[in-house]
Design an enzyme around this catalytic site. Structure first.
Site, PDB file in Angstrom:
ATOM      1  N   ASP A   1      24.362 -29.615  -7.455  1.00 35.24           N
ATOM      2  CA  ASP A   1      25.055 -30.730  -8.293  1.00 35.24           C
ATOM      3  C   ASP A   1      24.947 -32.059  -7.503  1.00 35.24           C
ATOM      4  OD1 ASP A   1      25.888 -29.349 -10.335  1.00 35.24           O
ATOM      5  OD2 ASP A   1      28.019 -29.553  -9.903  1.00 35.24           O
TER       6      ASP A   1
ATOM      7  N   LYS B   1      24.373 -34.112 -13.172  1.00 37.76           N
ATOM      8  CA  LYS B   1      24.620 -34.561 -14.660  1.00 37.76           C
ATOM      9  C   LYS B   1      25.172 -35.885 -14.226  1.00 37.76           C
ATOM     10  CE  LYS B   1      26.861 -30.928 -15.763  1.00 37.76           C
ATOM     11  NZ  LYS B   1      27.017 -29.798 -15.812  1.00 37.76           N
TER      12      LYS B   1
ATOM     13  N   MET C   1      37.865 -38.448 -12.547  1.00 37.13           N
ATOM     14  CA  MET C   1      37.003 -39.229 -13.609  1.00 37.13           C
ATOM     15  C   MET C   1      37.784 -40.243 -14.480  1.00 37.13           C
ATOM     16  SD  MET C   1      35.364 -35.512 -14.859  1.00 37.13           S
ATOM     17  CE  MET C   1      36.778 -34.473 -14.235  1.00 37.13           C
TER      18      MET C   1
HETATM   19  N1  SAH Z   1      34.839 -30.224  -8.410  1.00 43.61           N
HETATM   20  C1  SAH Z   1      35.057 -31.756  -8.015  1.00 43.61           C
HETATM   21  C2  SAH Z   1      35.173 -32.621  -9.095  1.00 43.61           C
HETATM   22  C3  SAH Z   1      34.346 -32.618 -10.179  1.00 43.61           C
HETATM   23  S1  SAH Z   1      34.911 -33.870 -11.446  1.00 43.61           S
HETATM   24  C4  SAH Z   1      36.258 -31.520  -6.796  1.00 43.61           C
HETATM   25  O1  SAH Z   1      36.814 -30.563  -6.687  1.00 43.61           O
HETATM   26  O2  SAH Z   1      36.248 -32.557  -6.253  1.00 43.61           O
HETATM   27  C5  SAH Z   1      33.788 -35.342 -10.893  1.00 43.61           C
HETATM   28  C6  SAH Z   1      34.901 -36.321 -10.245  1.00 43.61           C
HETATM   29  O3  SAH Z   1      35.687 -35.888  -8.788  1.00 43.61           O
HETATM   30  C7  SAH Z   1      34.550 -37.812 -10.095  1.00 43.61           C
HETATM   31  O4  SAH Z   1      34.379 -38.547 -11.395  1.00 43.61           O
HETATM   32  C8  SAH Z   1      35.386 -38.260  -9.114  1.00 43.61           C
HETATM   33  O5  SAH Z   1      36.730 -38.522  -9.935  1.00 43.61           O
HETATM   34  C9  SAH Z   1      35.984 -37.010  -8.203  1.00 43.61           C
HETATM   35  N2  SAH Z   1      35.153 -37.251  -7.129  1.00 43.61           N
HETATM   36  C10 SAH Z   1      34.234 -36.069  -6.598  1.00 43.61           C
HETATM   37  N3  SAH Z   1      33.905 -36.449  -5.311  1.00 43.61           N
HETATM   38  C11 SAH Z   1      34.431 -37.549  -5.015  1.00 43.61           C
HETATM   39  C12 SAH Z   1      34.572 -38.393  -3.560  1.00 43.61           C
HETATM   40  N4  SAH Z   1      33.604 -37.982  -2.676  1.00 43.61           N
HETATM   41  N5  SAH Z   1      35.488 -39.267  -3.650  1.00 43.61           N
HETATM   42  C13 SAH Z   1      36.144 -39.777  -4.645  1.00 43.61           C
HETATM   43  N6  SAH Z   1      36.191 -38.913  -5.843  1.00 43.61           N
HETATM   44  C14 SAH Z   1      35.441 -38.211  -5.912  1.00 43.61           C
END
Ligand code: SAH
Length: 258
Positions: free
Chosen positions: A38, A60, A179
């Site tokens: 991803d 995506k 998000m």
């Molecule tokens: N599975 C992931 C989340 C995926 S949804 C998890 O557990 O972290 C994607 C969202 O995750 C992004 O829009 C943002 O809100 C958040 N996100 C993912 N990585 C991030 C990061 N390093 N810093 C801040 N927000 C993050």
């Protein structure tokens, strides 16, 4: 000889900092022959993949469906049935807003074994970056992880932000919003219907990365905070009184890591 049972490992790559990988994640990456990645995965994480393995980027980013989910699922099934050791590498934890549940169900329905490796989710890393504690007992009884993005295909009705705010206020819950950047106006408006305007908020972009950025303020300022800081996706919005307990860290910058 019996054909080995095909399997796929869904692996959480953590929030960014490659040192936050679990030992299980590293082992799965070393043993993989095909890795589907991803786009929120930090590139340095791929250093653990064997040079003989095939790496396929299937991100995506920003809602642009460059690789449709159905194609990713089909590819996983195809590679696993061909005898490959397939790792599906996802940002954070595969089961927190990561579609890990859907992918697991799809694979199981095709007779493919699924192994799971948890990762540290971005919301938890964001709070650590802030020098706060998600469940500081003087400020919170618990945490709600919630998406700020409307659910696809009308699977569920949208989040009731006002209702959530009332619950968070009444039961002292910290809100960790994933998000949420694009929908911040709606989120702010709804939350103000149940939480006081002076409730602390923070935004953390790229949590745990070297180039992580933050902005702090109150719920009343949320949208302005986002505009002024120009913080953008991937970002987490934290709302709640636990952010009051970061004052000690803010006034003692020498205790912060570089
Ligand atoms: N599975 C992931 C989340 C995926 S949804 C998890 O557990 O972290 C994607 C969202 O995750 C992004 O829009 C943002 O809100 C958040 N996100 C993912 N990585 C991030 C990061 N390093 N810093 C801040 N927000 C993050």
């Amino acid at each position: 000889m019996r054909t080995p049972q095909p399997f796929v490992t869904l692996v959480g790559a953590g929030p960014g900092d490659p040192e936050l990988l679990t030992l299980k994640a590293v082992k799965a990456l070393q043993q993989a022959s095909v890795v589907l990645v991803d786009d929120l995965v930090h590139p340095d994480v791929l250093a653990h993949v064997s040079p003989h393995a095939r790496i396929v980027h299937v991100g995506k980013r920003g809602g642009c469906q460059s690789t449709p989910q159905a194609f990713i699922e089909k590819l996983m099934v195809q590679e696993a049935l061909a005898g490959e050791n397939v790792v599906r590498l996802k940002g954070g934890d595969p089961l927190i807003f990561g579609r890990g549940g859907e992918e697991r169900a799809h694979l199981l329905a095709q007779g493919i074994e699924v192994r799971m490796v948890n990762g540290i989710t971005a919301g938890v890393a964001a709070v650590q970056d802030l020098g706060a504690a998600l469940t500081h007992r003087a400020h919170a009884h618990g945490v709600v992880m919630v998406t700020g993005h409307a659910t696809d295909k009308g699977l569920l009705p949208p989040v009731d932000w006002a209702g959530l705010a009332h619950a968070a206020h009444a039961s002292h819950l910290t809100l960790v919003i994933y998000m949420g950047v694009q929908n911040v106006a709606t989120i702010q408006q709804g939350l103000l219907m149940g939480l006081p305007p002076h409730t602390p908020v923070a935004l953390v972009e790229n949590a745990s990365h070297a180039q992580s950025r933050q902005a702090h303020g109150t719920l009343h300022q949320l949208q302005n905070l986002l505009t002024q800081s120009q913080i953008s996706s991937p970002a987490i919005i934290i709302v709640g009184d636990v952010l009051r307990a970061m004052a000690a860290v803010q006034t003692a910058p020498e205790t912060k890591q570089a």
